[in-house]
Design a protein around this motif. Structure first.
Motif, mmCIF file in Angstrom:
data_model
loop_
_atom_site.group_PDB
_atom_site.id
_atom_site.type_symbol
_atom_site.label_atom_id
_atom_site.label_comp_id
_atom_site.label_asym_id
_atom_site.label_seq_id
_atom_site.Cartn_x
_atom_site.Cartn_y
_atom_site.Cartn_z
ATOM 1 N N LEU A 245 0.826 -1.203 0.000
ATOM 2 C CA LEU A 245 0.000 0.000 0.000
ATOM 3 C C LEU A 245 0.865 1.260 0.000
ATOM 4 O O LEU A 245 0.653 2.168 -0.813
ATOM 5 C CB LEU A 245 -0.935 -0.012 1.214
ATOM 6 N N ILE A 246 1.859 1.297 0.881
ATOM 7 C CA ILE A 246 2.725 2.469 0.980
ATOM 8 C C ILE A 246 3.549 2.639 -0.294
ATOM 9 O O ILE A 246 3.749 3.755 -0.773
ATOM 10 C CB ILE A 246 3.648 2.374 2.231
ATOM 11 N N GLN A 247 4.006 1.544 -0.875
ATOM 12 C CA GLN A 247 4.748 1.626 -2.140
ATOM 13 C C GLN A 247 3.875 2.254 -3.227
ATOM 14 O O GLN A 247 4.307 3.137 -3.953
ATOM 15 C CB GLN A 247 5.210 0.244 -2.593
ATOM 16 N N SER A 248 2.658 1.795 -3.342
ATOM 17 C CA SER A 248 1.741 2.344 -4.339
ATOM 18 C C SER A 248 1.460 3.820 -4.060
ATOM 19 O O SER A 248 1.381 4.633 -4.983
ATOM 20 C CB SER A 248 0.440 1.541 -4.351
ATOM 21 N N LEU A 249 1.334 4.172 -2.797
ATOM 22 C CA LEU A 249 1.125 5.567 -2.416
ATOM 23 C C LEU A 249 2.302 6.420 -2.870
ATOM 24 O O LEU A 249 2.118 7.483 -3.475
ATOM 25 C CB LEU A 249 0.932 5.668 -0.894
ATOM 26 N N ARG A 250 3.519 5.955 -2.606
ATOM 27 C CA ARG A 250 4.710 6.701 -3.026
ATOM 28 C C ARG A 250 4.777 6.837 -4.535
ATOM 29 O O ARG A 250 5.062 7.909 -5.069
ATOM 30 C CB ARG A 250 5.976 6.015 -2.521
ATOM 31 N N LEU A 251 4.509 5.745 -5.240
ATOM 32 C CA LEU A 251 4.607 5.757 -6.706
ATOM 33 C C LEU A 251 3.545 6.643 -7.362
ATOM 34 O O LEU A 251 3.783 7.208 -8.422
ATOM 35 C CB LEU A 251 4.502 4.333 -7.250
ATOM 36 N N ASN A 252 2.378 6.740 -6.726
ATOM 37 C CA ASN A 252 1.273 7.473 -7.343
ATOM 38 C C ASN A 252 1.106 8.906 -6.847
ATOM 39 O O ASN A 252 0.460 9.710 -7.520
ATOM 40 C CB ASN A 252 -0.043 6.712 -7.142
ATOM 41 N N THR A 253 1.641 9.211 -5.672
ATOM 42 C CA THR A 253 1.409 10.553 -5.117
ATOM 43 C C THR A 253 2.690 11.274 -4.716
ATOM 44 O O THR A 253 2.633 12.414 -4.275
ATOM 45 C CB THR A 253 0.501 10.495 -3.875
ATOM 46 N N ASN A 254 3.824 10.613 -4.833
ATOM 47 C CA ASN A 254 5.106 11.167 -4.389
ATOM 48 C C ASN A 254 5.109 11.471 -2.902
ATOM 49 O O ASN A 254 5.793 12.373 -2.439
ATOM 50 C CB ASN A 254 5.490 12.421 -5.187
ATOM 51 N N SER A 255 4.322 10.742 -2.147
ATOM 52 C CA SER A 255 4.260 10.892 -0.699
ATOM 53 C C SER A 255 4.078 9.513 -0.090
ATOM 54 O O SER A 255 3.393 8.663 -0.656
ATOM 55 C CB SER A 255 3.078 11.781 -0.296
ATOM 56 N N GLY A 256 4.684 9.305 1.049
ATOM 57 C CA GLY A 256 4.509 8.048 1.752
ATOM 58 C C GLY A 256 3.686 8.205 3.019
ATOM 59 O O GLY A 256 3.630 7.298 3.834
ATOM 60 N N ASP A 257 3.031 9.355 3.148
ATOM 61 C CA ASP A 257 2.273 9.671 4.360
ATOM 62 C C ASP A 257 0.811 9.260 4.195
ATOM 63 O O ASP A 257 0.028 9.947 3.542
ATOM 64 C CB ASP A 257 2.389 11.160 4.665
ATOM 65 N N ILE A 258 0.446 8.170 4.824
ATOM 66 C CA ILE A 258 -0.913 7.626 4.708
ATOM 67 C C ILE A 258 -1.948 8.567 5.314
ATOM 68 O O ILE A 258 -3.118 8.550 4.915
ATOM 69 C CB ILE A 258 -0.990 6.200 5.317
ATOM 70 N N THR A 259 -1.546 9.394 6.265
ATOM 71 C CA THR A 259 -2.495 10.305 6.918
ATOM 72 C C THR A 259 -2.988 11.393 5.964
ATOM 73 O O THR A 259 -3.999 12.036 6.238
ATOM 74 C CB THR A 259 -1.882 10.964 8.170
ATOM 75 N N LYS A 260 -2.303 11.597 4.834
ATOM 76 C CA LYS A 260 -2.718 12.596 3.846
ATOM 77 C C LYS A 260 -3.768 12.062 2.872
ATOM 78 O O LYS A 260 -4.261 12.792 2.025
ATOM 79 C CB LYS A 260 -1.512 13.100 3.057
ATOM 80 N N VAL A 261 -4.107 10.777 2.994
ATOM 81 C CA VAL A 261 -5.023 10.128 2.058
ATOM 82 C C VAL A 261 -6.463 10.278 2.540
ATOM 83 O O VAL A 261 -6.791 9.884 3.658
ATOM 84 C CB VAL A 261 -4.676 8.635 1.877
ATOM 85 N N LYS A 262 -7.297 10.875 1.695
ATOM 86 C CA LYS A 262 -8.731 10.955 1.996
ATOM 87 C C LYS A 262 -9.368 9.585 1.774
ATOM 88 O O LYS A 262 -10.108 9.093 2.605
ATOM 89 C CB LYS A 262 -9.395 12.016 1.117
ATOM 90 N N ILE A 263 -9.077 9.001 0.605
ATOM 91 C CA ILE A 263 -9.601 7.667 0.291
ATOM 92 C C ILE A 263 -8.662 6.983 -0.706
ATOM 93 O O ILE A 263 -8.094 7.632 -1.581
ATOM 94 C CB ILE A 263 -11.050 7.731 -0.256
ATOM 95 N N ALA A 264 -8.502 5.686 -0.531
ATOM 96 C CA ALA A 264 -7.724 4.877 -1.467
ATOM 97 C C ALA A 264 -8.538 3.631 -1.779
ATOM 98 O O ALA A 264 -9.111 3.014 -0.884
ATOM 99 C CB ALA A 264 -6.380 4.488 -0.870
ATOM 100 N N ARG A 265 -8.567 3.308 -3.061
ATOM 101 C CA ARG A 265 -9.335 2.143 -3.497
ATOM 102 C C ARG A 265 -8.434 1.174 -4.255
ATOM 103 O O ARG A 265 -7.642 1.593 -5.094
ATOM 104 C CB ARG A 265 -10.448 2.564 -4.456
ATOM 105 N N LEU A 266 -8.608 -0.101 -3.949
ATOM 106 C CA LEU A 266 -8.030 -1.135 -4.784
ATOM 107 C C LEU A 266 -9.005 -1.309 -5.937
ATOM 108 O O LEU A 266 -10.143 -1.733 -5.739
ATOM 109 C CB LEU A 266 -7.850 -2.441 -4.011
ATOM 110 N N GLU A 267 -8.576 -0.922 -7.132
ATOM 111 C CA GLU A 267 -9.457 -0.943 -8.299
ATOM 112 C C GLU A 267 -9.570 -2.344 -8.873
ATOM 113 O O GLU A 267 -8.798 -3.237 -8.536
ATOM 114 C CB GLU A 267 -8.939 0.038 -9.362
#
Length: 170
Positions: free
Chosen positions: A134-156
């Protein structure tokens, strides 16, 4: 008409007990062209991010078309079988659009894995994803590894994770 059938047989080995090199080579060219045409009929989804629904079909099509090159007795039957699969895929795609439950059954459903900065552990676990994935995908897609900045994340449905970040407070 007899001359045309004789020519096609000599080129493709339709009636041959054993295929010669020229038969395999000419079939390869025809199957390549037919394969492109069938994928175009089936839609461009085959070459984009695939759901399991699309992936399985591409494996079956590859298998059928490869057999059409090497099996002397099944050339046209395998091309027709491939066309039938493309048509079934097309019908299932239409039904998936019209009937959400059918679409979810065939293609899968998205899952919310993060909401308001909080990881939904059950959804992550049932999707066989680790926190590191999850964190890897966050970094790759948002240039951030901070999960607290995520409003919503979906496994498509295609396996990607999409992220909507919270609006920054000024």
């Amino acid at each position: 008409m007899e001359d045309i059938l004789t020519f096609l047989d000599s080129l493709f080995g339709i009636e041959a007990d054993e295929l010669e090199t020229v038969h395999v080579l000419s079939r390869t060219v025809v199957i390549y062209i037919v394969g492109i045409a069938l994928v175009r009929i089936g839609n461009k989804r085959f070459v984009e991010k695939m759901t399991a629904f699309d992936f399985i079909l591409s494996i079956i099509i590859g298998s059928l078309l490869s057999r059409a090159i090497t099996r002397s007795d099944l050339f046209f039957k395998l091309i027709l079988a491939t066309l039938l699969l493309i048509l079934i895929h097309w019908v299932f795609s239409i039904l998936s659009v019209k009937f959400t439950r059918f679409g979810n059954l065939i293609k899968g459903a998205e899952k919310i894995v993060v909401e308001d900065g909080e990881i939904k552990w059950e959804a992550l676990k049932s999707s066989h994803l680790s926190e590191q994935d999850l964190i890897q995908s966050l970094r790759l897609n948002t240039n951030s590894g901070d999960i607290t900045k995520v409003k919503i994340a979906r496994l498509e449905r295609n396996g990607d994770i999409s992220f909507v970040l919270k609006k920054e407070q000024k």
